[in-house]
Design a protein around this motif. Structure first.
Motif, short mmCIF file in Angstrom:
data_model
loop_
_atom_site.label_atom_id
_atom_site.label_comp_id
_atom_site.label_asym_id
_atom_site.label_seq_id
_atom_site.Cartn_x
_atom_site.Cartn_y
_atom_site.Cartn_z
N ASP A 39 0.85 -1.19 0.00
CA ASP A 39 0.00 0.00 0.00
C ASP A 39 0.88 1.24 0.00
O ASP A 39 1.70 1.42 0.91
CB ASP A 39 -0.89 -0.02 1.24
N PRO A 40 0.76 2.12 -1.01
CA PRO A 40 1.57 3.34 -1.05
C PRO A 40 1.41 4.22 0.18
O PRO A 40 2.29 5.03 0.48
CB PRO A 40 1.06 4.06 -2.31
N GLN A 41 0.33 4.06 0.93
CA GLN A 41 0.14 4.85 2.14
C GLN A 41 1.06 4.39 3.28
O GLN A 41 1.18 5.09 4.28
CB GLN A 41 -1.32 4.80 2.59
N ARG A 42 1.66 3.21 3.14
CA ARG A 42 2.64 2.70 4.09
C ARG A 42 2.10 2.55 5.52
O ARG A 42 2.84 2.66 6.50
CB ARG A 42 3.87 3.61 4.12
N THR A 43 0.83 2.25 5.65
CA THR A 43 0.23 2.13 6.98
C THR A 43 0.91 1.05 7.81
O THR A 43 1.27 1.27 8.97
CB THR A 43 -1.27 1.82 6.86
N GLN A 64 8.44 -3.70 1.93
CA GLN A 64 7.59 -2.96 1.00
C GLN A 64 7.79 -3.50 -0.41
O GLN A 64 8.93 -3.65 -0.86
CB GLN A 64 7.93 -1.47 1.03
N LEU A 65 6.68 -3.81 -1.08
CA LEU A 65 6.73 -4.33 -2.44
C LEU A 65 5.69 -3.62 -3.29
O LEU A 65 4.58 -3.36 -2.82
CB LEU A 65 6.43 -5.84 -2.46
N TYR A 66 6.05 -3.34 -4.53
CA TYR A 66 5.11 -2.67 -5.44
C TYR A 66 5.23 -3.26 -6.84
O TYR A 66 6.28 -3.78 -7.22
CB TYR A 66 5.38 -1.16 -5.50
N GLY A 67 4.15 -3.18 -7.60
CA GLY A 67 4.21 -3.58 -9.01
C GLY A 67 4.16 -5.08 -9.22
O GLY A 67 3.33 -5.79 -8.65
N LYS A 68 5.08 -5.59 -10.01
CA LYS A 68 5.11 -7.01 -10.37
C LYS A 68 5.76 -7.81 -9.23
O LYS A 68 6.96 -8.09 -9.27
CB LYS A 68 5.87 -7.20 -11.68
N ASP A 86 -0.49 -7.02 2.35
CA ASP A 86 -1.40 -5.91 2.65
C ASP A 86 -1.43 -4.99 1.43
O ASP A 86 -0.50 -4.22 1.19
CB ASP A 86 -0.89 -5.16 3.89
N CYS A 87 -2.51 -5.11 0.65
CA CYS A 87 -2.65 -4.29 -0.56
C CYS A 87 -3.62 -3.14 -0.33
O CYS A 87 -4.59 -3.28 0.41
CB CYS A 87 -3.15 -5.13 -1.74
N GLY A 88 -3.36 -2.01 -0.95
CA GLY A 88 -4.21 -0.84 -0.81
C GLY A 88 -5.56 -1.02 -1.48
O GLY A 88 -5.80 -1.99 -2.22
N LEU A 93 -1.59 -3.41 -10.18
CA LEU A 93 -0.74 -4.53 -10.59
C LEU A 93 -0.36 -5.40 -9.40
O LEU A 93 -0.36 -6.64 -9.49
CB LEU A 93 0.51 -3.98 -11.28
N ALA A 94 -0.05 -4.78 -8.28
CA ALA A 94 0.36 -5.55 -7.10
C ALA A 94 -0.77 -6.44 -6.60
O ALA A 94 -0.55 -7.60 -6.22
CB ALA A 94 0.84 -4.60 -5.99
N LEU A 95 -1.99 -5.92 -6.57
CA LEU A 95 -3.13 -6.70 -6.11
C LEU A 95 -3.35 -7.91 -6.99
O LEU A 95 -3.53 -9.04 -6.50
CB LEU A 95 -4.38 -5.82 -6.09
N ARG A 96 -3.33 -7.73 -8.30
CA ARG A 96 -3.54 -8.85 -9.21
C ARG A 96 -2.38 -9.85 -9.17
O ARG A 96 -2.59 -11.07 -9.26
CB ARG A 96 -3.76 -8.33 -10.63
#
Length: 222
Positions: A39-43, A64-68, A86-88, A93-96
């Motif tokens: 999550d870009p909000q980094r909660t 922290q992981l983002y994208g593929k 934990d996805c935003g 792309l990260a969620l899928r």
């Protein structure tokens, strides 16, 4: 096991649920746990930072992981008992990518119409991801429920609408309690704030319910 806590609706308590399930698994199941904060909000990352200031708390690793992130998650899964993603609250792309490898997807929704309206799109997304991850199990979790008895019908209605899309709905729910916010702000969990409280019982029930589903399926496939 890779457990994704995600969905398209923001504000439904995804990070809170991921954090507390992580602590439950580490503290009461003696499991090694990593939370992947996508999550870009980094909660959750901020929660971990606050948590690391107290050496008496059970260790929860975080990255922290983002994208593929598909290959990253598969690699991490080899080193931990549980990887909780934990996805935003958005379709990205990260969620899928996480859906393509997760054993179980937990989709928190509040018993509100604007949350329930996202269910059809989640069903479409899950159907697409099941083409590459056919053993994935998905469950809606109704969160932040009103505790007044005269509002019980809203919870039942939300469950019925969600189940109409052919997706499992957990019996267990969370209620709108201040302890969830208060413990998160301090970097703790409901298990450390009130281990015998109602919120801790709610998270235990949710975790044990989805774990029992996985256990039943593992017997079927064995």
């Amino acid at each position: 096991m890779i457990v994704l806590v995600g969905g398209e609706k923001g504000g439904s308590g995804k990070s809170c649920l991921a954090q507390n399930i992580g602590v439950y698994l580490a503290k009461e199941k003696d499991a090694s746990v990593l939370i992947a904060d996508c999550d870009p909000q980094r909660t959750t990352s901020d929660w971990i930072q606050a948590r690391n200031n107290d050496p008496d708390l059970v260790t929860i690793n975080c990255i922290q992981l983002y994208g593929k992130i598909r290959n990253d998650l598969l690699s991490l899964n080899e080193h931990y008992d549980y990887v909780i993603v934990d996805c935003g609250g958005q379709d990205n792309l990260a969620l899928r990518a996480a859906m393509s490898v997760a054993q179980h997807v937990l989709i928190p929704l509040r018993p509100k119409r604007r949350d329930i309206k996202t269910a059809p799109h989640m069903e479409d997304m899950l159907s697409t991801c099941k083409m590459v991850n056919p053993k994935m199990i998905a469950s809606f979790v109704i969160t932040q429920c009103p505790s007044l008895p005269n509002q019980a019908g809203r919870i039942i209605e939300a469950k019925e609408v969600c189940s109409s899309y052919g997706i499992n709905v957990l019996d267990s729910v969370t209620y709108n309690r201040n302890i969830y916010d208060d413990s998160e702000e301090k970097g703790t969990s409901v298990f450390e704030a009130e281990p015998n409280g109602k919120a801790a019982d709610e998270i235990r029930a949710i975790a044990n319910e989805f774990l029992s589903i996985e256990q039943e399926l593992s017997y079927e496939f064995s």
